[in-house]
Design an enzyme around this catalytic site. Structure first.
Site, PDB file in Angstrom:
ATOM      1  CB  ALA A  34       1.342  -0.101   4.806  1.00  0.00           C
ATOM      2  CG  ASN A  64      -1.169   2.420  11.446  1.00  0.00           C
ATOM      3  OD1 ASN A  64      -1.017   1.962  10.313  1.00  0.00           O
ATOM      4  ND2 ASN A  64      -1.621   1.693  12.449  1.00  0.00           N
ATOM      5  CB  SER A  77      -0.872   0.060   1.259  1.00  0.00           C
ATOM      6  OG  SER A  77      -1.781  -0.983   1.283  1.00  0.00           O
ATOM      7  CB  SER A 109      -0.188  -8.319   2.830  1.00  0.00           C
ATOM      8  OG  SER A 109       0.878  -7.513   3.286  1.00  0.00           O
TER       9      SER A 109
HETATM   10  N1  HPA Z   1      -3.092  -3.143  11.430  1.00  0.00           N
HETATM   11  C1  HPA Z   1      -3.202  -4.026  10.424  1.00  0.00           C
HETATM   12  N2  HPA Z   1      -2.816  -3.757   9.186  1.00  0.00           N
HETATM   13  C2  HPA Z   1      -2.277  -2.553   8.947  1.00  0.00           C
HETATM   14  C3  HPA Z   1      -2.135  -1.585   9.953  1.00  0.00           C
HETATM   15  C4  HPA Z   1      -2.566  -1.897  11.266  1.00  0.00           C
HETATM   16  O1  HPA Z   1      -2.467  -1.097  12.221  1.00  0.00           O
HETATM   17  N3  HPA Z   1      -1.572  -0.488   9.374  1.00  0.00           N
HETATM   18  C5  HPA Z   1      -1.374  -0.809   8.066  1.00  0.00           C
HETATM   19  N4  HPA Z   1      -1.803  -2.047   7.797  1.00  0.00           N
END
Ligand code: HPA
Length: 273
Positions: free
Chosen positions: A114, A236, A31, A213
């Site tokens: 990500a 994040n 992503s 993933s």
């Molecule tokens: N949790 C699961 N998948 C994700 C997250 C997350 O906090 N951030 C990006 N993909």
């Protein structure tokens, strides 16, 4: 149609378009990280929807094509966008691109994603080299009859992520002044993000980052005897760590911010592979 036949069909279709190009390095771009595919020179782009047997990618931030060409002097095949289990695809389709990569000659795979940071010493925008993973999908892409021509029934996962590629990536990061974390990636089905209680559980289990993933693709890569390097972009902090809700927009914004470092790191790694 058997898996083998599906692979062969996709392989012939792709090879016809390649005019002799033979990629040995595969890249799966997560992503917001698909931009790396735009850096590939003399590129042949093949939309997934054109490839026999491939599903069409749907998630926002994913382009949905294979890009084959030259990156840092190496012939690579990159997936701009991947197939997620949460989209409803069976594991065989989620991982078909890795099978096809193997069929067209890929020996080494860089898989990116990500992910949410579980480790509280991480912060959004960090890059994490994946040392190992925990499969929390509740299933495994190898369930079902084993095709012995593709790999063994019980693949070893004691070095799912190649030690050599990991240490190469660490050296390259240091040499290029790119700060990297390292840790264990937990793969979950999604698509709902975790609850704070689940994040605490995953931390106790030994996870440093969580995403939706990578684990299925790496299992198939190992079954196919492909060496794997994994890189997470901590988009994040996982749920409950900060006092704020999680959104896909935040994930995309952060990956946009770390793009420059991510590109620099992956290109420098490919250069040395
Ligand atoms: N949790 C699961 N998948 C994700 C997250 C997350 O906090 N951030 C990006 N993909």
């Amino acid at each position: 149609m058997s898996l083998h036949e599906k692979m062969e069909q996709a392989k012939s279709f792709i090879e016809e378009k390649l005019a002799g190009k033979k990629p040995t390095i595969g890249l799966i771009l997560g992503s917001g990280l698909g931009v790396l595919g735009d850096e590939i020179e003399d590129a042949t782009a093949i939309p997934y929807s054109d490839i026999p047997g491939f599903p069409t990618s749907t998630v926002a931030g994913h382009k949905g094509q294979l890009v084959i060409g030259s990156l840092e002097g190496k012939t690579v095949v990159a997936m701009q966008g991947r197939f997620h289990f949460y989209e409803g695809y069976p594991m065989e389709l989620v991982t078909l691109p890795v099978r096809v990569m193997k069929a067209i000659g890929v020996e080494k795979l860089i898989v990116t994603n990500a992910a949410g940071g579980i480790n509280e010493s991480f912060k959004a925008g960090d890059l994490m080299l994946i040392r190992d993973h925990i499969n929390q999908f509740g299933t495994n892409p190898l369930i079902g009859p084993n095709d012995d021509a593709l790999g063994v029934r019980f693949p070893d996962m004691s070095q799912a992520y190649s030690k050599e590629l990991f240490s190469l990536a660490k050296d390259v990061a240091t040499e290029n002044g790119v700060h990297v974390q390292e840790g264990v990636y937990v793969g979950t089905t999604g698509p709902s993000y975790e609850t704070p209680a689940e994040v605490r559980m995953l931390r106790v289990l030994g996870g440093d980052a969580v995403g939706m993933s990578t684990v299925p693709e790496v299992v198939i890569a190992r079954h196919s005897d492909i060496d794997v390097l994994g890189i997470s972009c901590i988009s994040n902090m996982a749920a409950g760590i900060l006092d704020q809700p999680l959104t896909h927009d935040e994930v995309m914004e952060t990956t946009e911010q770390v793009k420059a470092d991510f590109l620099k790191l992956v290109k420098a790694i490919v250069h040395r592979m």
